[in-house]
Design a protein around this motif. Structure first.
Motif, short mmCIF file in Angstrom:
data_model
loop_
_atom_site.label_atom_id
_atom_site.label_comp_id
_atom_site.label_asym_id
_atom_site.label_seq_id
_atom_site.Cartn_x
_atom_site.Cartn_y
_atom_site.Cartn_z
N ARG A 28 -8.65 -1.11 8.25
CA ARG A 28 -9.38 -2.56 8.07
C ARG A 28 -9.20 -3.11 6.42
O ARG A 28 -8.80 -2.11 5.43
N GLU A 29 -9.07 -4.29 6.37
CA GLU A 29 -8.85 -4.92 5.06
C GLU A 29 -10.17 -5.06 4.37
O GLU A 29 -11.36 -5.50 4.93
N ARG A 30 -10.37 -4.71 2.97
CA ARG A 30 -11.39 -4.93 2.19
C ARG A 30 -10.75 -5.27 1.05
O ARG A 30 -9.55 -5.21 0.41
N ALA A 31 -11.72 -5.99 0.05
CA ALA A 31 -11.47 -6.62 -1.31
C ALA A 31 -10.63 -5.38 -2.06
O ALA A 31 -9.91 -5.89 -2.94
N GLY A 32 -11.32 -4.37 -2.06
CA GLY A 32 -10.79 -3.19 -2.97
C GLY A 32 -9.52 -2.52 -2.47
O GLY A 32 -9.01 -1.83 -3.11
N GLY A 33 -8.91 -3.09 -1.19
CA GLY A 33 -7.85 -1.97 -0.59
C GLY A 33 -8.23 -1.76 0.66
O GLY A 33 -9.18 -1.91 1.16
N HIS A 34 -7.02 -1.78 1.38
CA HIS A 34 -7.19 -1.21 2.98
C HIS A 34 -7.86 -0.05 2.98
O HIS A 34 -7.80 0.76 2.10
N GLU A 35 -8.58 0.47 3.86
CA GLU A 35 -9.27 1.56 4.33
C GLU A 35 -8.83 2.12 5.71
O GLU A 35 -8.52 1.34 6.75
N ILE A 36 -9.01 3.39 5.64
CA ILE A 36 -8.49 4.03 7.04
C ILE A 36 -9.73 4.73 7.68
O ILE A 36 -10.75 5.52 6.77
N LEU A 37 -9.57 5.07 8.92
CA LEU A 37 -10.82 5.57 9.57
C LEU A 37 -10.52 7.12 10.11
O LEU A 37 -9.50 7.32 10.50
N PRO A 205 -1.88 18.86 7.85
CA PRO A 205 -1.10 17.65 8.04
C PRO A 205 -1.79 16.40 7.57
O PRO A 205 -0.96 15.59 7.06
N ILE A 206 -3.13 16.62 7.37
CA ILE A 206 -3.73 15.18 7.12
C ILE A 206 -3.52 15.08 5.52
O ILE A 206 -3.46 14.03 4.98
N VAL A 207 -3.51 16.45 4.79
CA VAL A 207 -3.40 16.12 3.31
C VAL A 207 -1.85 15.69 2.96
O VAL A 207 -1.98 14.99 2.03
N THR A 208 -1.03 16.01 3.66
CA THR A 208 0.32 15.68 3.25
C THR A 208 0.45 14.42 3.60
O THR A 208 1.23 13.40 2.88
N LEU A 209 -0.20 13.83 4.71
CA LEU A 209 -0.18 12.54 5.18
C LEU A 209 -0.66 11.37 4.36
O LEU A 209 -0.10 10.54 3.94
N ALA A 210 -1.83 12.04 3.84
CA ALA A 210 -2.80 11.20 2.82
C ALA A 210 -1.94 10.94 1.61
O ALA A 210 -1.77 10.19 0.84
N ARG A 211 -1.15 12.22 1.12
CA ARG A 211 -0.19 11.97 0.04
C ARG A 211 0.96 10.94 0.26
O ARG A 211 1.18 10.14 -0.71
N ASP A 212 1.50 11.12 1.20
CA ASP A 212 2.58 10.15 1.64
C ASP A 212 1.89 8.87 1.69
O ASP A 212 2.65 7.81 0.97
N LEU A 213 0.75 8.60 2.09
CA LEU A 213 0.32 7.24 2.09
C LEU A 213 -0.02 6.78 0.73
O LEU A 213 0.38 5.57 0.48
N VAL A 214 -0.61 7.61 -0.21
CA VAL A 214 -0.97 7.17 -1.34
C VAL A 214 0.38 6.87 -2.26
O VAL A 214 0.53 5.89 -2.83
N GLU A 215 1.44 7.52 -2.01
CA GLU A 215 2.45 7.46 -2.76
C GLU A 215 3.25 6.08 -2.35
O GLU A 215 3.91 5.50 -3.25
N ALA A 216 3.18 5.83 -0.96
CA ALA A 216 3.96 4.61 -0.68
C ALA A 216 3.12 3.50 -0.88
O ALA A 216 3.65 2.43 -1.21
N ILE A 217 1.54 3.54 -1.22
CA ILE A 217 0.95 2.34 -1.44
C ILE A 217 1.22 2.06 -2.90
O ILE A 217 1.46 0.88 -3.46
N GLU A 218 1.51 3.22 -3.89
CA GLU A 218 1.63 3.08 -5.20
C GLU A 218 3.17 2.24 -5.34
O GLU A 218 3.42 1.24 -6.12
N ARG A 219 3.88 2.51 -4.42
CA ARG A 219 5.49 1.89 -4.49
C ARG A 219 5.50 0.58 -3.82
O ARG A 219 6.17 -0.29 -4.46
N GLU A 220 4.62 0.43 -2.55
CA GLU A 220 5.11 -1.05 -1.93
C GLU A 220 3.88 -2.01 -2.33
O GLU A 220 3.92 -3.00 -2.13
N GLY A 221 2.58 -1.41 -2.85
CA GLY A 221 1.49 -2.35 -3.30
C GLY A 221 0.30 -2.21 -2.28
O GLY A 221 -0.90 -2.63 -2.97
N ASP A 222 0.59 -2.11 -1.05
CA ASP A 222 -0.71 -2.17 -0.18
C ASP A 222 -0.47 -1.31 1.12
O ASP A 222 0.54 -1.09 1.27
N LEU A 223 -1.45 -1.17 1.86
CA LEU A 223 -1.41 0.08 2.93
C LEU A 223 -0.45 -0.59 3.97
O LEU A 223 0.34 0.22 4.52
N GLN A 224 -0.50 -1.91 4.31
CA GLN A 224 0.29 -2.55 5.34
C GLN A 224 1.87 -2.14 5.03
O GLN A 224 2.41 -1.85 5.83
#
Length: 514
Positions: A28-37, A205-224
């Motif tokens: 979901r979209e939030r002012a401070g950045g996307h959040e995941i459930l 599996p969720i730990v490495t997935l979270a790392r992938d997401l964080v690194e990709a967000i740093e590269r791409e700018g946002d979660l989407q």
């Protein structure tokens, strides 16, 4: 392994085939950045209890039937179309949300949800009636993970990102029993930081997935944008297997007690800092190659290997030291009993109760304490830190733990379980099987089970049974599937403790109650 009674052959143990499954990463979209459930899995679940995970489940026959009978539904999805059907069904069951037909989402009615939760075919029935729709549904597969052979239940899981916009969706619990008892939205960076701070438990599996997401967000700018990039070439194949902060694991195939097929070899310490390798049990080419790959990865991280630690001397925990020394060399640290069972080395260090060591890393030093737990095997030790306890063969969520009558000590075993429980560890890192995210619950189960069996053995003697076979038959009457030799061996372990405490005697003609 060294636990089997004399005359008993190792039962056959096969690695199970992963079952196809799908998980949903709602955002979901939030002012401070996307959040995941994520949802917190309830304590009573047999698989990964008390961890935070994404909703989802296995692909069912009903999902395949829906794909075959309605090729027009989600026809653009291609190869993962059936997985998308499973995803839609699980979203209704576990979260109570479904596509609204216009690109958004809505809460499903109580009647529809009850129908879907009542049977897998309920989703197809609701789709055909028009109560549910897949129109406008958008998802993208961003990664896949295959459960390592650490437990009989394994999954080949596809993770799909499903954006729900602003304000997002409100998940709810299904009628009856749910896999989850809490839902929470997280920014990926906060989720990872909470795990690294030992504030919550995540399956590897969720730990490495979270790392992938964080690194990709740093590269791409946002979660989407990050998910769009990951979807182009979803990460797959082997990945780092983190049981806890500073606790990695590789699985080494060993001749161990079924249904376990592997021994957990742990790498303690922070990447880029000092590391120790615990229980490298590799003996064959497959295990040695797995160990060699991890050692190369350790060196590539800029880490040094301070020591090899063995928790105990059983052969499913101590590998071929000659071959292992060709892969890497490090001092061996273990108890006196364990060191006596392997070839001596000038750099050996005896580990005993009260010893500790500090592993320095980029974030500072982490202290590991040594405690003794010799009930399963003389000289067995555990390692304790803020992250949890490397608990060796004290307990496991896979199968059972034996206390061999020849070298084990039932009283010490139960006392050791009680001592570990008193430490109130956040996590147990066992010798076999998945991480234990609810140590108090599992340890209490083991303690109560062993004490109840102890009482049954005593009652069997009090009832007039005097020889091992008859005592075991009476004490294990509630476990008809137990192997007779194992039941007799465990009964003898209990009898030895009952003799020590004076509750049972044996004058040479048989066992009698005191």
């Amino acid at each position: 392994m060294g636990e089997l009674p004399e005359g008993m052959d190792m039962p056959e143990s096969n690695i199970t085939t992963p079952h196809p499954s799908a998980s949903v990463i709602l955002s979901r979209e939030r002012a401070g950045g996307h959040e995941i459930l994520l949802g917190h899995r309830v304590s009573e679940l047999p698989a990964f209890p008390d961890v935070w995970s994404f909703p989802g489940g296995g692909i069912s026959r009903a999902d395949r039937a829906a794909a075959e009978s309605h090729p027009e539904w989600l026809s653009e999805r291609g190869g993962n179309r059936v997985s998308a059907f499973a995803l839609l069904r699980e979203m209704v069951e576990e979260l109570g949300v479904a596509p609204d037909g216009d690109g958004g989402f809505c809460e499903v009615s109580a009647g529809v949800r009850e129908l879907v939760c009542g049977g897998k075919s309920g989703w197809l029935e609701s789709m055909e009636s028009g109560d549910l729709t897949a129109d406008g549904f958008h998802c993208e597969m961003i990664t896949e993970r295959i459960t390592p052979p650490q437990a009989p239940a394994r999954f080949h899981n596809l993770f799909f990102h499903v954006p729900t916009g602003d304000p997002g969706v409100t998940p709810s619990f299904p009628p009856g029993r749910s896999e989850f008892d809490e839902f929470r939205w997280w920014r990926p960076a906060d989720l990872l930081a909470s795990w690294e701070g030992n504030e919550l438990r995540l399956p590897p599996p969720i730990v490495t997935l979270a790392r992938d997401l964080v690194e990709a967000i740093e590269r791409e700018g946002d979660l989407q944008s990050a998910c769009d990039a990951l979807a182009v070439d979803p990460p797959s194949g082997p990945h780092r297997f983190e049981y806890g902060p500073g606790v990695e694991c590789i699985l080494i195939r060993t001749a161990t007690l079924p249904p376990a097929t592997h021994t957990n070899c742990y790498i303690l310490g922070e990447r880029g800092g000092e590391r120790v390798i615990v229980d490298p049990a590799a003996r064959d080419e497959e295990g040695l190659e797995e160990l060699a790959l991890k050692v190369q990865e350790i060196h590539d991280d800029g880490s040094s290997i301070t020591a090899t630690i063995f928790t105990h001397r059983h052969p499913d925990h101590v590998g071929d030291l000659g071959r292992i020394s060709e892969i890497y060399q490090a001092p061996i640290w273990a108890s006196q009993e364990t060191l006596a069972s392997i070839a001596p080395c000038d750099t050996d260090r005896v580990l005993s109760e009260g010893n500790s060591f500090i592993l320095e890393g980029p974030s500072g030093g982490v202290r590991w304490e040594v405690i003794e737990s010799p009930g399963h095997c003389p000289g067995q030790i555990c390692l304790v830190s803020e992250a949890g306890v490397v608990s060796a063969d004290n307990c496991s969520t896979v199968g059972t733990i034996l206390v061999p009558s020849g070298e084990g000590d039932m009283g010490a075993y139960i006392s050791g379980l009680e001592r570990i429980r008193a430490l109130k560890p956040k996590v147990l890192f066992p010798g076999h099987g998945p991480l234990v995210a609810n140590p108090e619950r599992l340890l209490t189960h083991y303690i109560e089970h062993r004490k109840a069996r102890h009482q049954k053995v005593l009652e069997a003697v009090r009832a007039g049974n005097s020889d091992i076979p008859s005592i075991a038959s009476a004490a294990y009457s509630d476990s008809p599937g137990a192997h007779p030799l194992l039941a007799q061996d465990q009964a003898l372990s209990h009898l030895k403790e009952l003799q020590r405490t004076g509750d049972v005697g044996n004058d040479g003609s048989g066992y009698t109650a005191a």
